[in-house]
Write a protein that holds these residues in place. Structure first.
Motif, PDB file in Angstrom:
ATOM      1  N   ASP A   1       0.826  -1.207   0.000  1.00 23.16           N
ATOM      2  CA  ASP A   1       0.000   0.000   0.000  1.00 23.16           C
ATOM      3  C   ASP A   1       0.860   1.257   0.000  1.00 23.16           C
ATOM      4  O   ASP A   1       0.538   2.233  -0.686  1.00 23.16           O
ATOM      5  CB  ASP A   1      -0.921   0.004   1.218  1.00 23.16           C
ATOM      6  CG  ASP A   1      -2.065   0.983   1.069  1.00 23.16           C
ATOM      7  OD1 ASP A   1      -3.055   0.633   0.388  1.00 23.16           O
ATOM      8  OD2 ASP A   1      -1.980   2.100   1.615  1.00 23.16           O
TER       9      ASP A   1
ATOM     10  N   ARG B   1       2.086   2.865  -3.219  1.00 21.48           N
ATOM     11  CA  ARG B   1       1.192   3.707  -4.020  1.00 21.48           C
ATOM     12  C   ARG B   1       1.372   5.192  -3.725  1.00 21.48           C
ATOM     13  O   ARG B   1       0.796   6.038  -4.418  1.00 21.48           O
ATOM     14  CB  ARG B   1      -0.264   3.335  -3.753  1.00 21.48           C
ATOM     15  CG  ARG B   1      -0.621   1.916  -4.136  1.00 21.48           C
ATOM     16  CD  ARG B   1      -2.108   1.717  -4.108  1.00 21.48           C
ATOM     17  NE  ARG B   1      -2.661   1.882  -2.762  1.00 21.48           N
ATOM     18  CZ  ARG B   1      -3.970   1.909  -2.502  1.00 21.48           C
ATOM     19  NH1 ARG B   1      -4.839   1.815  -3.490  1.00 21.48           N
ATOM     20  NH2 ARG B   1      -4.393   2.035  -1.254  1.00 21.48           N
TER      21      ARG B   1
ATOM     22  N   SER C   1      -4.047   7.634   2.938  1.00 21.76           N
ATOM     23  CA  SER C   1      -3.920   6.337   3.608  1.00 21.76           C
ATOM     24  C   SER C   1      -2.751   6.410   4.575  1.00 21.76           C
ATOM     25  O   SER C   1      -1.990   7.383   4.606  1.00 21.76           O
ATOM     26  CB  SER C   1      -3.713   5.220   2.587  1.00 21.76           C
ATOM     27  OG  SER C   1      -3.711   3.949   3.221  1.00 21.76           O
TER      28      SER C   1
ATOM     29  N   GLN D   1      -5.033   0.833  10.205  1.00 17.22           N
ATOM     30  CA  GLN D   1      -4.913   1.396   8.862  1.00 17.22           C
ATOM     31  C   GLN D   1      -5.856   2.577   8.726  1.00 17.22           C
ATOM     32  O   GLN D   1      -7.004   2.532   9.179  1.00 17.22           O
ATOM     33  CB  GLN D   1      -5.236   0.358   7.792  1.00 17.22           C
ATOM     34  CG  GLN D   1      -5.069   0.894   6.367  1.00 17.22           C
ATOM     35  CD  GLN D   1      -5.446  -0.128   5.309  1.00 17.22           C
ATOM     36  OE1 GLN D   1      -5.994  -1.184   5.623  1.00 17.22           O
ATOM     37  NE2 GLN D   1      -5.143   0.168   4.053  1.00 17.22           N
TER      38      GLN D   1
END
Length: 211
Positions: A63, A66, A122, A133
């Protein structure tokens, strides 16, 4: 003529000694079986911790890669017939609280030329023995505290700068992220594991301005 035969059985003392030896052997066998079962249970817990920890760390790394994705990268290229190029608005990756919290943003599919890119934020943090998260502006548990107690989450961001030749004093930074996680089974501190993963962010950071 009368013949007598001498038949001799176990005395009470011999019987007690035999029973004692048998009980000692049984106790030893049960003790060894208990140790083996306990060791097997610990190994199973350790394997489970390793699998959960690796899956979690790889998910975090996947993740984080990204970060800084921009769906309008063509606007950042200088052209003679246009205004000055636009800087990528998603470049920053924030590592805070000694690496226990990392946050970043990227462009999400759905933007249009009129509205521009849609920002998606995020991140991850260590909180009360678990990893959370950041989803849609709220932190949600990523690990199960009933199974896994996370004692360490550390994110490190290192940059390797490469000066670019040309009229503009610009620098392209290749960024590497390291994720370190330590965890143990909630009900057995002996079943612990340490994991360290390293990867490169897909999107480099460009710094410097043209006159």
């Amino acid at each position: 003529m009368t013949r007598t035969t001498n038949q001799r059985g176990f005395t009470l003392v011999e019987l007690m000694i035999g029973l004692t030896i048998g009980l000692l052997l049984l106790a030893g066998a049960f003790s060894m079986a208990g140790v083996q079962l306990g060791e097997h249970h610990r190994l199973m817990l350790e394997l489970q911790v390793q699998q959960e920890l690796r899956a979690t760390a790889e998910f975090i790394l996947r993740d984080v890669r990204r970060a800084a994705f921009w769906d309008r990268a063509q606007d950042g290229v200088w052209q003679d017939e246009t205004d000055a190029p636009i800087r990528n608005p998603f470049t920053e990756v924030a590592v805070e609280d000694a690496g226990r919290r990392v946050s970043y943003s990227f462009a999400r599919d759905g933007g249009s030329p009129s509205t521009g890119s849609v920002r998606e934020t995020s991140g991850f943090r260590l909180s009360e023995g678990r990893i959370d998260q950041l989803i849609a502006g709220r932190y949600q548990p990523l690990t199960d505290p009933d199974l896994l107690r996370v004692s360490r989450l550390e994110a490190r961001l290192d940059a390797q700068a490469h000066p670019l030749d040309g009229a503009c004093p610009s620098t392209l930074s290749r960024r590497l992220v390291t994720v370190i996680v330590d965890a143990e089974a909630t009900h057995d501190a002996r079943a612990g594991h340490h994991l360290e993963l390293l990867s490169q962010l897909h999107n480099d950071a460009l710094s410097g301005d043209c006159p």
